[in-house]
Design a protein around this motif. Structure first.
Motif, PDB file in Angstrom:
ATOM      1  N   SER A   6     -52.693  21.336 -37.113  1.00  0.00           N
ATOM      2  CA  SER A   6     -51.757  21.506 -38.229  1.00  0.00           C
ATOM      3  C   SER A   6     -51.132  22.885 -38.246  1.00  0.00           C
ATOM      4  CB  SER A   6     -52.471  21.254 -39.557  1.00  0.00           C
ATOM      5  OG  SER A   6     -52.968  19.937 -39.635  1.00  0.00           O
ATOM      6  N   ASP A  22     -48.226  25.750 -34.887  1.00  0.00           N
ATOM      7  CA  ASP A  22     -46.892  26.341 -34.794  1.00  0.00           C
ATOM      8  C   ASP A  22     -46.630  27.375 -35.882  1.00  0.00           C
ATOM      9  OD1 ASP A  22     -46.861  24.560 -36.885  1.00  0.00           O
ATOM     10  OD2 ASP A  22     -44.969  23.576 -36.318  1.00  0.00           O
ATOM     11  N   HIS A  23     -47.679  27.819 -36.570  1.00  0.00           N
ATOM     12  CA  HIS A  23     -47.516  28.808 -37.634  1.00  0.00           C
ATOM     13  C   HIS A  23     -47.556  30.225 -37.073  1.00  0.00           C
ATOM     14  CE1 HIS A  23     -48.567  26.231 -41.388  1.00  0.00           C
ATOM     15  NE2 HIS A  23     -47.900  25.539 -40.503  1.00  0.00           N
ATOM     16  N   LEU A  25     -51.138  17.016 -40.477  1.00  0.00           N
ATOM     17  CA  LEU A  25     -50.491  16.802 -39.191  1.00  0.00           C
ATOM     18  C   LEU A  25     -48.998  16.531 -39.383  1.00  0.00           C
ATOM     19  CD1 LEU A  25     -53.072  14.539 -37.305  1.00  0.00           C
ATOM     20  CD2 LEU A  25     -52.797  17.028 -37.153  1.00  0.00           C
ATOM     21  N   ARG A  26     -48.198  16.998 -38.450  1.00  0.00           N
ATOM     22  CA  ARG A  26     -46.743  16.868 -38.574  1.00  0.00           C
ATOM     23  C   ARG A  26     -46.324  15.418 -38.811  1.00  0.00           C
ATOM     24  NH1 ARG A  26     -42.495  19.978 -37.383  1.00  0.00           N
ATOM     25  NH2 ARG A  26     -43.845  21.599 -36.533  1.00  0.00           N
ATOM     26  N   GLU A  27     -46.942  14.477 -38.088  1.00  0.00           N
ATOM     27  CA  GLU A  27     -46.528  13.075 -38.194  1.00  0.00           C
ATOM     28  C   GLU A  27     -46.911  12.430 -39.524  1.00  0.00           C
ATOM     29  OE1 GLU A  27     -50.285  13.123 -35.524  1.00  0.00           O
ATOM     30  OE2 GLU A  27     -48.540  14.391 -35.943  1.00  0.00           O
ATOM     31  N   ARG A  36     -46.702  14.255 -42.534  1.00  0.00           N
ATOM     32  CA  ARG A  36     -46.098  14.994 -43.635  1.00  0.00           C
ATOM     33  C   ARG A  36     -45.062  14.129 -44.359  1.00  0.00           C
ATOM     34  NH1 ARG A  36     -45.601  20.597 -40.073  1.00  0.00           N
ATOM     35  NH2 ARG A  36     -47.876  20.905 -39.920  1.00  0.00           N
ATOM     36  N   SER A  39     -42.627  27.273 -42.611  1.00  0.00           N
ATOM     37  CA  SER A  39     -41.543  26.297 -42.461  1.00  0.00           C
ATOM     38  C   SER A  39     -41.917  24.902 -42.950  1.00  0.00           C
ATOM     39  CB  SER A  39     -41.123  26.228 -40.989  1.00  0.00           C
ATOM     40  OG  SER A  39     -42.210  25.816 -40.172  1.00  0.00           O
ATOM     41  N   SER A  40     -43.199  24.684 -43.280  1.00  0.00           N
ATOM     42  CA  SER A  40     -43.618  23.344 -43.704  1.00  0.00           C
ATOM     43  C   SER A  40     -43.402  23.095 -45.189  1.00  0.00           C
ATOM     44  CB  SER A  40     -45.102  23.138 -43.370  1.00  0.00           C
ATOM     45  OG  SER A  40     -45.913  23.975 -44.173  1.00  0.00           O
TER      46      SER A  40
END
Length: 319
Positions: free
Chosen positions: A192, A195-196, A253-255, A257, A290-291
């Motif tokens: 998660s 990419d931070h 997880l990105r998928e 969100r 960015s999330s």
């Protein structure tokens, strides 16, 4: 810049030991009172830092004394295995020369550790309250600069206003009582946050060291499972702060969100900690995340308590 490796008159320096944890905690709480108006450092946190596997206390820690009074503390560690070096540095506000000495000692050690990693430079990071006891003008004069801001947000809790919520359809939460679930929580959080800003990959064993896993209350770490996706989010919290419960990490997880998982986990923490008798809960968030995490937290009633800047210094490694 004049390098000051000889202590000013009356100042002595020595490495820290685990037996110094109580005294270090007292110093940090004295600084907390000056910076945020309350003592908010726990002995558990200090002990975990001193036991960090990336720290050689003899070479990577410093205690400064003015006679018998502890006036400064520094700790340095290397999680990257390359150029990135992290440090914590604390000095009382009437100790400018001591602070300069501590920076000299710590910067020299950061360069040494980066050199041992085969790096051509040391990129050193340090977190400071936006109203620190450290002299910011002197820090800038040494070539340091702020590169990121984190807000510490808090929210009042009550059992009336914050019941434990029912999960959304198709979502179940489970605590991490089993080793398998602890490893799963680690994997979810690593994915998660990959990419931070400033993310440092950590193995499961390293992560356990980071969070003092031997003493962690795993009933306060949850995994969210979503039908059709599987395990999709994790939240690590702890209850060892004096002033509030604390959400250490909340990752989706990105998928997964956009399904309300972050909000549900947040409300679950509110309700759970209210049930434990806590009247306040807090967390830290990257203001450039960015999330959309900052908007999520503010949308759930969390407000600014204080802010912390990440400062950076890039130091060349001599050829």
């Amino acid at each position: 810049m004049t390098t000051l490796l000889t202590p000013p008159p009356g100042i002595t320096v020595r490495p820290a030991t685990l037996d110094d944890a109580d005294a270090v905690c007292a110093l940090l709480n004295e600084i907390d009172l000056l910076e945020i108006g309350r003592a908010d450092t726990s002995l558990t946190e200090v002990e975990a830092d001193l036991k960090h596997p990336g720290v050689d206390l003899e070479r990577d820690s410093w205690l400064l004394f003015d006679s018998d009074r502890m006036v400064g503390y520094g700790l340095l560690w290397d999680d990257s295995g390359h150029e990135r070096i992290d440090m914590d540095q604390y000095t009382l506000p009437d100790q400018l020369r001591s602070a300069q000495l501590l920076f000299d000692l710590m910067e020299a050690r950061a360069v040494e550790r980066a050199a041992l990693n085969g790096a051509s430079r040391a990129v050193v990071h340090m977190h400071l309250n936006i109203e620190p006891t450290t002299d910011v003008a002197a820090l800038r004069g040494r070539g340091w600069r702020p590169v990121r801001r984190y807000n510490v947000l808090t929210r009042p809790l009550s059992t009336t206003a914050d019941p434990v919520p029912a999960p959304p359809p198709g979502v179940t939460l489970r605590a991490c009582a089993a080793e398998e679930d602890r490893r799963r929580a680690h994997a979810l959080l690593q994915a998660s946050f990959a990419d931070h800003f400033d993310f440092q990959p950590r193995t499961y064993e390293q992560w356990l060291d980071d969070i003092d896993g031997d003493r962690a209350d795993w009933s306060l770490v949850w995994i969210a499972h979503v039908d059709g996706i599987g395990d999709a989010a994790a939240m690590r919290t702890h209850d060892n702060r004096a002033s509030s419960g604390w959400i250490g990490n909340l990752g989706v997880l990105r998928e997964a969100r956009g399904r309300g998982l972050g909000g549900h986990l947040l409300r679950h923490a509110f309700g759970h900690y209210a049930g434990l008798g806590r009247d306040r809960i807090g967390l830290g968030v990257d203001t450039d995340n960015s999330s959309g995490a900052l908007a999520l937290y503010e949308g759930h009633g969390m407000t600014l308590d204080f802010a912390v800047d990440t400062w950076e210094s890039t130091l060349p490694v001599p050829a």
